[in-house]
Design an enzyme around this catalytic site. Structure first.
Site, PDB file in Angstrom:
ATOM      1  N   CYS A   2       0.864  -1.167   0.000  1.00  0.00           N
ATOM      2  CA  CYS A   2       0.000   0.000   0.000  1.00  0.00           C
ATOM      3  C   CYS A   2       0.902   1.218   0.000  1.00  0.00           C
ATOM      4  O   CYS A   2       1.572   1.507   0.997  1.00  0.00           O
ATOM      5  CB  CYS A   2      -0.906   0.005   1.233  1.00  0.00           C
ATOM      6  SG  CYS A   2      -1.955   1.470   1.344  1.00  0.00           S
ATOM      7  N   GLU A 127      -4.015   1.526  -6.123  1.00  0.00           N
ATOM      8  CA  GLU A 127      -3.115   0.461  -6.581  1.00  0.00           C
ATOM      9  C   GLU A 127      -3.006   0.570  -8.095  1.00  0.00           C
ATOM     10  O   GLU A 127      -3.948   0.998  -8.765  1.00  0.00           O
ATOM     11  CB  GLU A 127      -3.625  -0.913  -6.138  1.00  0.00           C
ATOM     12  CG  GLU A 127      -2.636  -2.042  -6.362  1.00  0.00           C
ATOM     13  CD  GLU A 127      -1.291  -1.776  -5.715  1.00  0.00           C
ATOM     14  OE1 GLU A 127      -0.278  -1.832  -6.454  1.00  0.00           O
ATOM     15  OE2 GLU A 127      -1.233  -1.502  -4.500  1.00  0.00           O
TER      16      GLU A 127
END
Length: 347
Positions: A2, A127
């Site tokens: 992340c 992402e």
């Protein structure tokens, strides 16, 4: 991993969005610690600061460990044992912490055993998917939103009706400069194997001479009971809390513009859904967007917006084999009903 998040709610609304019940079942809102330092952002990267929840007992030893506080901390854990005078000299990346090794690495094990568990708050995280053309397509990933969620909850409402925050499991630590000075609070986000619903974003590919590429996602705590157990270190021991660290399927996502690629771009445009393969971005109105209504109203300085239901941007909209219904079509259809001029297109 992340590497980028968004957290756009202002300090007061963030506090209301984190309402909970204490050990006696009474409704509470966490209090801010150093709340004046918090800055909302649509594009947060490592080394920036962000909001986390933690047990009040970490700051006041006589406090009930079920009580929560909000604190602004820097993303990228600096272990308390680090001896150099500059935390930026830490020789390894600590923005993410793998769940399968966190009890083995000294950077995280010591903090975990001391109960330094926190919940990292965000609207969602970004992402990137590698494209055959060589570029990368960003996606925004977040909790499904209730259809009765409103753009902006009123101050007198008993229950928060705004965006449901993504709650990620984290570890924090406190570092004191060797020469003395202000304590530095930092955190890391725990990661797990990607869930099936979003695993398509990162295909596992075996390269010559290399192992399979692996994608990991944040460990998401789904529901207040999971949050309670993770934060209440006095009642829930480390080994029991670790069992909460599992992949979740309860997330949705949509593609967004490469505008978000530059971390200096910090506007609502970062989260606007787009239609993949289209030459133009999906048009959006400046004051009545389904997705951006709640984001813009989250800033204390924004005017009140018209209340509208939030759509459920699920993976089926992105991957539907039928060209008749895409997420862009649905958004465009809704926008067309608003009768307002289109906002400036994303670059």
């Amino acid at each position: 991993m992340c590497g980028r998040t968004a957290c756009s709610l202002g300090a007061d609304r963030l506090r209301r969005a984190c309402a909970y019940r204490d050990r006696q079942g009474r409704p509470r809102q966490p209090e801010w610690v150093r709340g004046e330092r918090y800055q909302p952002s649509y594009n947060k990267g490592p080394q920036s600061s962000g909001p986390v929840l933690l047990s009040r007992r970490h700051l006041h030893q006589d406090a009930d460990s079920s009580e929560r506080v909000l604190m602004d901390m820097r993303w990228g854990l600096v272990p308390s044992w680090f001896k150099k005078d500059d935390p930026s000299k830490l020789p390894f990346n600590t923005s993410n912490c793998r769940s399968d090794t966190m009890m083995k690495k000294s950077s995280y094990k010591g903090a975990l055993l001391k109960g330094k568990r926190c919940v990292v708050l965000a609207d969602g995280f970004y992402e990137w998917q590698q494209q055959q053309s060589g570029g990368k397509q960003p996606y925004f990933i977040y909790f499904p939103q209730s259809k009765d969620a409103k753009d902006k909850g009123k101050e007198g409402d008993e229950e928060w009706k705004g965006w449901r925050l993504l709650t990620m499991a984290g570890i924090f630590d406190c570092w004191e400069p060797p020469a003395g000075g202000e304590m530095l609070y930092t955190y890391t986000i725990i990661t797990v194997d990607a869930s099936k619903d979003v695993s398509f974003i990162h295909h596992r590919q075996v390269r010559a001479g290399k192992g399979a590429a692996e994608w990991r996602m944040p460990a998401i705590l789904d529901g207040d009971e999971a949050i309670r157990k993770w934060l209440d270190f006095a009642e829930v021991p480390t080994q029991e809390a670790i069992k909460l660290i599992q992949p979740t399927e309860n997330i949705v996502f949509h593609p967004v513009s490469t505008f978000v690629n530059n971390v200096r771009n910090d506007t609502p445009e970062c989260v606007v859904p787009i239609e993949l393969g289209a030459k133009k971005e999906v048009k959006a109105t400046p004051s009545n967007k389904v997705m951006l209504g709640w984001l813009k109203s989250s800033q204390e300085s924004s005017p009140q917006k018209k209340e509208n239901d939030l759509p459920k941007w699920t993976s089926q909209f992105i991957h539907s084999p039928s060209p008749k219904k895409t997420s862009a079509d649905i958004l465009q259809q809704w926008l067309g009903k608003q009768g307002e001029p289109a906002a400036k297109k994303l670059k």
